[in-house]
Write an enzyme that holds these catalytic residues in place. Sequence first.
Site, mmCIF file in Angstrom:
data_model
loop_
_atom_site.group_PDB
_atom_site.id
_atom_site.type_symbol
_atom_site.label_atom_id
_atom_site.label_comp_id
_atom_site.label_asym_id
_atom_site.label_seq_id
_atom_site.Cartn_x
_atom_site.Cartn_y
_atom_site.Cartn_z
ATOM 1 N N PRO A 1 7.577 16.413 -7.274
ATOM 2 C CA PRO A 1 6.548 16.494 -6.390
ATOM 3 C C PRO A 1 5.354 15.930 -7.443
ATOM 4 O O PRO A 1 4.242 15.395 -6.455
ATOM 5 C CB PRO A 1 6.255 18.175 -6.624
ATOM 6 N N GLU B 1 11.052 3.767 -2.522
ATOM 7 C CA GLU B 1 11.336 2.590 -3.539
ATOM 8 C C GLU B 1 10.132 1.893 -4.118
ATOM 9 O O GLU B 1 10.058 0.572 -4.228
ATOM 10 C CB GLU B 1 12.293 1.682 -3.215
ATOM 11 N N GLN C 1 0.418 -16.467 27.598
ATOM 12 C CA GLN C 1 0.095 -17.057 25.971
ATOM 13 C C GLN C 1 0.051 -15.647 24.946
ATOM 14 O O GLN C 1 0.533 -15.893 23.959
ATOM 15 C CB GLN C 1 -0.923 -17.785 26.021
#
Length: 410
Positions: free
Chosen positions: A134, A390, A305
């Site tokens: 935590p 990560e 486009q």
Amino acid sequence: MAEAEFTMELNDEQKEVRDWIHGFAAEVIRPAAAEWDEREETPWPVIQEAAKVGIYSLDFYAQQYFDPTGLGIPMAMEELFWGDAGIALSIVGTGLAAVGVLANGTEEQIGTWIPQMYGDANDVKVAAFCSSEPDAGSDVASMRTRAVYDEAKDEWVLNGTKTWATNGGIANVHVVVAVVDAELGSKGHASFIVPPGTEGLAQGQKFKKHGIRASHTAEVILDNVRVPGSCLLGGKEKLDERLARAREKARQGGERVKNAAMATFEASRPAVGAMAVGTARAAYEVALDYARTREQFGRPIIDNQGVAFQLADMRTSIDAARLLVWRASWMAVNGKPFTAAEGSMSKLFASETAKKVTAQAIQILGGNGYTREYPVERMHRDAAIYTIFEGTSEIQRLVIARTLAGVPIR
């Protein structure tokens, strides 16, 4: 092992493996994705199917990991996460714990515990790697979980709370990182196996998440958890030697010593980048197909486009992200130093690309993209995690900047 030259051309064997994984992702993972996302439960039947064909196994990941080109793991991750990020993380999550044992364990520990992490095709198991807390996510030096050695009983006693643990609480085997010497900061950490059925380990809160909802994420509570001395990965003699070296370096000015844990994360980040590439590619392909077939004002919207240029940018970013991931993966397996934090570069760019591309896919599909009838809504929710776990994008930028400046990463 001879160094493999860097190449973007997969060999025939790699192409065969890629096509095999892609087939499993297309035929098994993707059709089940919406159901398990809604259920927010571990997709045990899909994991079992992966085990039956050999994708959910140590042998499979070992073969990819030891690919001398370094492209085995990112290639596999991209295809699995192209299928669905939540289910794919349920399939590969055990690998986090297995790699922890492979990297730090003795041969006996590897042979004893890794088979128990996977089980077999008839009785699949999962494992959990428990590091975050935590109050200690990106700041690994703030870890509070403690491991104290009881010499009389040759046991380690673990106390603390882990969070954001993939498969936490439902795992057969937990690998827990704990502090054994608080004065050494992150260098005073060690990893422990907590065997099945150990008293004192309990699942805390199971998180209801924005995305990757088929992957189980929960807190793990450790209350006087006692494990045998043999469950310290690498053994006590190796730990004592490592701690002694760390203390000596600290006395000599250890702040200049590169944090080993950060170096390990740096090497593993390209795999997360590959996951992000898979999710981004999946969303891009849905958007491209939709733009080719959806007609407005009497012509396909890809003829406009504004839509065509978005698709061009999406594809360019995906290919650039894959190039960064593959470069870092090749460098890691061939022992090339990340002098410019190339691992963090790959993870940062790929994860930001996944968030942007999935958002663009929703925009191209318009109102349909915002509904659960189309998968890009789920892909966009899933992509949000890549800039967080990560190491957040902010941490990646910090690592890159400090590396370029020649400042130690603590």
